[in-house]
Design a protein around this motif. Structure first.
Motif, PDB file in Angstrom:
ATOM      1  N   LEU A 193      -4.916 -51.814 -32.883  1.00  0.00           N
ATOM      2  CA  LEU A 193      -5.441 -52.376 -34.128  1.00  0.00           C
ATOM      3  C   LEU A 193      -5.843 -53.832 -33.987  1.00  0.00           C
ATOM      4  O   LEU A 193      -6.727 -54.303 -34.691  1.00  0.00           O
ATOM      5  CB  LEU A 193      -4.410 -52.215 -35.250  1.00  0.00           C
ATOM      6  N   GLY A 194      -5.190 -54.591 -33.078  1.00  0.00           N
ATOM      7  CA  GLY A 194      -5.681 -55.932 -32.804  1.00  0.00           C
ATOM      8  C   GLY A 194      -4.736 -57.065 -33.111  1.00  0.00           C
ATOM      9  O   GLY A 194      -3.520 -56.926 -33.046  1.00  0.00           O
ATOM     10  N   THR A 195      -5.312 -58.214 -33.497  1.00  0.00           N
ATOM     11  CA  THR A 195      -4.565 -59.468 -33.585  1.00  0.00           C
ATOM     12  C   THR A 195      -3.605 -59.501 -34.763  1.00  0.00           C
ATOM     13  O   THR A 195      -2.411 -59.723 -34.601  1.00  0.00           O
ATOM     14  CB  THR A 195      -5.549 -60.654 -33.701  1.00  0.00           C
ATOM     15  N   GLU A 196      -4.119 -59.342 -35.955  1.00  0.00           N
ATOM     16  CA  GLU A 196      -3.306 -59.333 -37.172  1.00  0.00           C
ATOM     17  C   GLU A 196      -3.215 -57.887 -37.647  1.00  0.00           C
ATOM     18  O   GLU A 196      -4.206 -57.285 -38.022  1.00  0.00           O
ATOM     19  CB  GLU A 196      -3.938 -60.210 -38.246  1.00  0.00           C
ATOM     20  N   VAL A 197      -2.006 -57.331 -37.638  1.00  0.00           N
ATOM     21  CA  VAL A 197      -1.838 -55.893 -37.860  1.00  0.00           C
ATOM     22  C   VAL A 197      -1.069 -55.637 -39.148  1.00  0.00           C
ATOM     23  O   VAL A 197       0.043 -56.139 -39.334  1.00  0.00           O
ATOM     24  CB  VAL A 197      -1.092 -55.241 -36.679  1.00  0.00           C
ATOM     25  N   SER A 198      -1.660 -54.838 -40.023  1.00  0.00           N
ATOM     26  CA  SER A 198      -0.962 -54.400 -41.221  1.00  0.00           C
ATOM     27  C   SER A 198       0.133 -53.411 -40.822  1.00  0.00           C
ATOM     28  O   SER A 198      -0.143 -52.421 -40.134  1.00  0.00           O
ATOM     29  CB  SER A 198      -1.939 -53.722 -42.182  1.00  0.00           C
ATOM     30  N   PRO A 199       1.403 -53.635 -41.228  1.00  0.00           N
ATOM     31  CA  PRO A 199       2.470 -52.692 -40.885  1.00  0.00           C
ATOM     32  C   PRO A 199       2.175 -51.275 -41.372  1.00  0.00           C
ATOM     33  O   PRO A 199       2.456 -50.299 -40.667  1.00  0.00           O
ATOM     34  CB  PRO A 199       3.694 -53.276 -41.588  1.00  0.00           C
ATOM     35  N   THR A 200       1.594 -51.166 -42.563  1.00  0.00           N
ATOM     36  CA  THR A 200       1.277 -49.836 -43.104  1.00  0.00           C
ATOM     37  C   THR A 200       0.224 -49.147 -42.259  1.00  0.00           C
ATOM     38  O   THR A 200       0.332 -47.950 -41.957  1.00  0.00           O
ATOM     39  CB  THR A 200       0.779 -49.974 -44.549  1.00  0.00           C
ATOM     40  N   LEU A 201      -0.800 -49.889 -41.862  1.00  0.00           N
ATOM     41  CA  LEU A 201      -1.866 -49.320 -41.054  1.00  0.00           C
ATOM     42  C   LEU A 201      -1.330 -48.882 -39.687  1.00  0.00           C
ATOM     43  O   LEU A 201      -1.667 -47.806 -39.188  1.00  0.00           O
ATOM     44  CB  LEU A 201      -2.983 -50.352 -40.880  1.00  0.00           C
ATOM     45  N   ALA A 202      -0.493 -49.721 -39.079  1.00  0.00           N
ATOM     46  CA  ALA A 202       0.080 -49.374 -37.778  1.00  0.00           C
ATOM     47  C   ALA A 202       0.950 -48.129 -37.891  1.00  0.00           C
ATOM     48  O   ALA A 202       0.932 -47.257 -37.012  1.00  0.00           O
ATOM     49  CB  ALA A 202       0.888 -50.546 -37.238  1.00  0.00           C
ATOM     50  N   ALA A 239       9.337 -62.460 -38.066  1.00  0.00           N
ATOM     51  CA  ALA A 239       8.669 -62.353 -39.366  1.00  0.00           C
ATOM     52  C   ALA A 239       8.113 -63.691 -39.830  1.00  0.00           C
ATOM     53  O   ALA A 239       7.054 -63.741 -40.438  1.00  0.00           O
ATOM     54  CB  ALA A 239       9.637 -61.793 -40.405  1.00  0.00           C
ATOM     55  N   VAL A 240       8.796 -64.797 -39.528  1.00  0.00           N
ATOM     56  CA  VAL A 240       8.332 -66.106 -40.011  1.00  0.00           C
ATOM     57  C   VAL A 240       7.028 -66.515 -39.370  1.00  0.00           C
ATOM     58  O   VAL A 240       6.344 -67.404 -39.855  1.00  0.00           O
ATOM     59  CB  VAL A 240       9.395 -67.191 -39.738  1.00  0.00           C
ATOM     60  N   SER A 241       6.630 -65.851 -38.250  1.00  0.00           N
ATOM     61  CA  SER A 241       5.375 -66.205 -37.593  1.00  0.00           C
ATOM     62  C   SER A 241       4.190 -65.526 -38.244  1.00  0.00           C
ATOM     63  O   SER A 241       3.055 -65.795 -37.897  1.00  0.00           O
ATOM     64  CB  SER A 241       5.434 -65.803 -36.108  1.00  0.00           C
ATOM     65  N   SER A 242       4.449 -64.625 -39.189  1.00  0.00           N
ATOM     66  CA  SER A 242       3.364 -63.888 -39.836  1.00  0.00           C
ATOM     67  C   SER A 242       3.452 -64.108 -41.335  1.00  0.00           C
ATOM     68  O   SER A 242       3.945 -63.273 -42.075  1.00  0.00           O
ATOM     69  CB  SER A 242       3.462 -62.389 -39.499  1.00  0.00           C
ATOM     70  N   GLY A 243       2.996 -65.267 -41.780  1.00  0.00           N
ATOM     71  CA  GLY A 243       3.154 -65.637 -43.174  1.00  0.00           C
ATOM     72  C   GLY A 243       2.476 -64.701 -44.153  1.00  0.00           C
ATOM     73  O   GLY A 243       2.864 -64.625 -45.312  1.00  0.00           O
ATOM     74  N   ASN A 244       1.456 -63.955 -43.746  1.00  0.00           N
ATOM     75  CA  ASN A 244       0.741 -63.070 -44.659  1.00  0.00           C
ATOM     76  C   ASN A 244       1.289 -61.644 -44.641  1.00  0.00           C
ATOM     77  O   ASN A 244       0.703 -60.750 -45.226  1.00  0.00           O
ATOM     78  CB  ASN A 244      -0.756 -63.038 -44.311  1.00  0.00           C
ATOM     79  N   PHE A 263       1.928 -59.807 -32.055  1.00  0.00           N
ATOM     80  CA  PHE A 263       2.723 -59.687 -30.853  1.00  0.00           C
ATOM     81  C   PHE A 263       3.322 -61.034 -30.497  1.00  0.00           C
ATOM     82  O   PHE A 263       2.803 -62.099 -30.863  1.00  0.00           O
ATOM     83  CB  PHE A 263       1.872 -59.147 -29.702  1.00  0.00           C
ATOM     84  N   PHE A 264       4.422 -60.984 -29.772  1.00  0.00           N
ATOM     85  CA  PHE A 264       5.155 -62.190 -29.408  1.00  0.00           C
ATOM     86  C   PHE A 264       4.271 -63.149 -28.623  1.00  0.00           C
ATOM     87  O   PHE A 264       4.385 -64.371 -28.760  1.00  0.00           O
ATOM     88  CB  PHE A 264       6.383 -61.791 -28.581  1.00  0.00           C
TER      89      PHE A 264
END
Length: 574
Positions: A314-323, A350-355, A360-361
């Motif tokens: 899915l790529g760089t910014e991944v929606s948990p629901t989509l994944a 989680a704090v690294s993904s404010g949205n 990925f790490f």
């Protein structure tokens, strides 16, 4: 990543051995922010670039730059190139500007963009413009210049950050490299991080962009043994002896990412940091690289592997629901898997993904996971991802990059989504991206009744840049058996135009003359005759101009100007 905590999201730690880079950054931020309104401080912008191989700490340095810019009251526009999003036109541009528009209404969007709205809005993802008009790519870049210049004036001072620029889409990169030349004239500082050995072939300007005025990109170097010792003692305890720390430096080569990951492994396995245990370090280093990382992932179980694979596709910014949908997991199971992947330092905290999206790490982890997916399964996952993003309402362009990775299977759904994506790219001023979609649609292949239309659209995508290629596609379209008369007329008109662009006026006139003779519709015949007169008028080698003028006069005498074709003939005669 010369930061002791790496990408862990813990409390901020001092950067190690990046004093030169941070000093230069602070100097440019001071120039940008001015010395204060009370004494008439002048704001000046510019560009600073950080370059280095994977794991050298570019992102940690850029994150520190972002923190310092915010602390000084700057407006920060942030974007990251994505390994899986390089084919998505204006992906980086949209990351930069969409947050500014997010809180505004559509009416305010029109006010902000002004007369540039119809040209720029599709490129930045605000609207899908009406009609089939395709703006000139240079016009779109000019519009983006105007938009970002306005941001710089209204939200001054502005810091524009692009991390992983080596993975930026070509449309965004073309705009940024041209716009950066103006940064010194505006209250805007551009900060770029990239891997020099992975820049795309067309990114030459980016290599040269920081070399003006005698400056060069800051080439990040590995950590020294002393810095590695500081990392190790911080993460595993002050009891680490000199020989142990020295071996940590030797097996990692001072690569900051590997140093931090190795230290985490030492702590995780409760290895005493003493000389007697140095023999275990090389094995641990292997465990944090490609095959070792995948083994770590596999130990988390099948569900974790499937989720990580889906996220990497899915790529760089991944929606948990989509994944979760792509991986075929329920929400509860997916949440449990995410926790495991974070604990294993595969996904970022989680704090690294404010949205709320997942990341990925480290990009190295994402690349390793993606490359580990078996080929056939990777193709299937891209297919599932394409369907999932369409069902989620993300549009055809979001699905297109996945469809480009699939094998042709004569699927009409794929053809239609690719055509939709191409249409959106046309309207956004990204003809190269449109061409990629249509070329892939042609290989699917489309149904017989749609093949001529796909060839026509593919030909139109290269009209301005490669008219000879357009001619080939349009001639092929005219040879299709199942061809609607109205479409045939449109293709013929465009073919003559493409020939004229290639300075083949005689052929252009011959094409429309032949169509005029075979046409059974009077309106079509008249239109083709009008085109024939026009292209002949531009020919330097045309020998029959007196006869042509008499024929045009005779034809015009019987016309009343009822339709566009008749008015066109009368205009030519005049």
């Amino acid at each position: 990543m010369a930061e002791i905590t790496g990408r862990s999201g813990r409390a901020r730690r001092p950067m190690l051995e990046r004093d030169t880079e941070l000093s230069a950054l602070d100097g440019m931020l001071t120039d940008l922010c001015g010395s204060g309104k009370e004494d008439g401080g002048v704001r000046t912008g510019g560009l600073i670039a950080f370059a280095g191989p994977a794991g050298m700490g570019k992102t940690a340095l850029i994150n520190e730059a972002r923190r310092r810019a915010i602390a000084r009251g700057c407006t920060v526009l942030l974007a990251r190139g994505g390994e899986q999003e390089q084919e998505v036109a204006f992906h980086v541009v949209r990351q930069l500007v969409q947050p500014v528009f997010a809180a505004e209404s559509p009416e305010e969007h029109r006010r902000i963009l002004g007369t540039w709205y119809d040209i720029v809005a599709p490129a930045v993802g605000l609207v899908a413009a009406d009609g089939d008009a395709s703006p000139d790519p240079q016009g779109v870049r000019d519009g983006l210049d105007w938009v970002v210049t306005r941001f710089a004036v209204h939200f001054t001072p502005v810091v524009l950050i692009l991390d992983d620029a080596h993975w930026a889409d070509s449309e965004s990169l073309a705009w940024l490299t041209a716009f950066a030349a103006r940064a010194e004239e505006l209250p805007i500082l551009i900060i770029v991080g990239y891997r020099p050995d992975e820049l795309p072939a067309g990114a030459g300007p980016l290599r040269r962009i920081a070399e003006r005025s005698g400056s060069r990109p800051f080439e990040l170097t590995p950590l020294t043994p002393a810095a590695v010792r500081r990392v190790v003692t911080h993460m595993v305890g002050e009891g680490a002896d000199e020989a142990f720390c020295r071996e940590c430096w030797a097996v990692t080569g001072g690569n900051p990412y590997e140093v931090v990951e190795l230290s985490a492994k030492i702590r995780e396995r409760d290895i005493k940091p003493q000389q007697a245990n140095v023999s275990q370090l090389r094995e641990l280093v292997m465990a944090i690289k490609d095959s070792g990382l995948i083994e770590r992932l596999e130990r988390l179980g099948t569900a974790a592997v499937r989720f990580a694979w889906a996220a990497s596709v899915l790529g760089t910014e991944v929606s948990p629901t989509l994944a979760a949908n792509v991986a075929g997991l329920g929400s509860v199971q997916a949440a449990d898997v995410v926790d495991k992947l974070r604990d294993a330092r595969i996904l970022a905290p989680a704090v690294s993904s404010g949205n709320g999206n997942l990341r990925f790490f480290h990009p190295l982890v994402a690349s390793a996971v993606y490359q580990a997916i078996p080929g056939a399964l990777r193709v299937a996952l891209h297919g599932q991802a394409a369907a999932a993003v369409v069902d989620a309402g993300h549009g055809a362009t979001a699905a297109a990059r996945h469809l480009l990775e699939m094998h042709p299977e004569h699927d009409d759904w794929v053809v239609q989504r690719l055509r939709e994506a191409a249409s959106e790219y046309f309207r956004a001023g990204a003809p190269d991206a449109a061409r990629r979609c249509l070329a892939r649609a042609l290989r699917e292949p489309p149904a017989l009744q749609d093949r001529a239309l796909v060839l026509f659209e593919l030909g139109c995508s290269s009209l301005l840049s490669e008219p000879a290629t357009t001619v080939n596609h349009l001639r092929a379209a005219l040879e299709e058996e199942e061809l609607d008369p109205e479409l045939r007329e449109t293709i013929t008109y465009k073919l003559a135009q493409a020939l004229a662009h290639a300075d083949r006026m005689g052929e252009a006139a011959e094409v429309v003359a032949a169509e005029a003779q075979r046409a059974t519709n009077a309106r079509t015949r008249l239109r083709m005759q009008a085109e024939q007169f026009m292209w002949n008028a531009f020919r330097a080698d045309e020998q029959e101009s007196p006869a042509r003028s008499r024929l045009l006069a005779k034809l015009a005498d019987h016309l009343t100007g009822r339709g566009m074709a008749e008015r066109y003939i009368l205009g030519l005669r005049a």
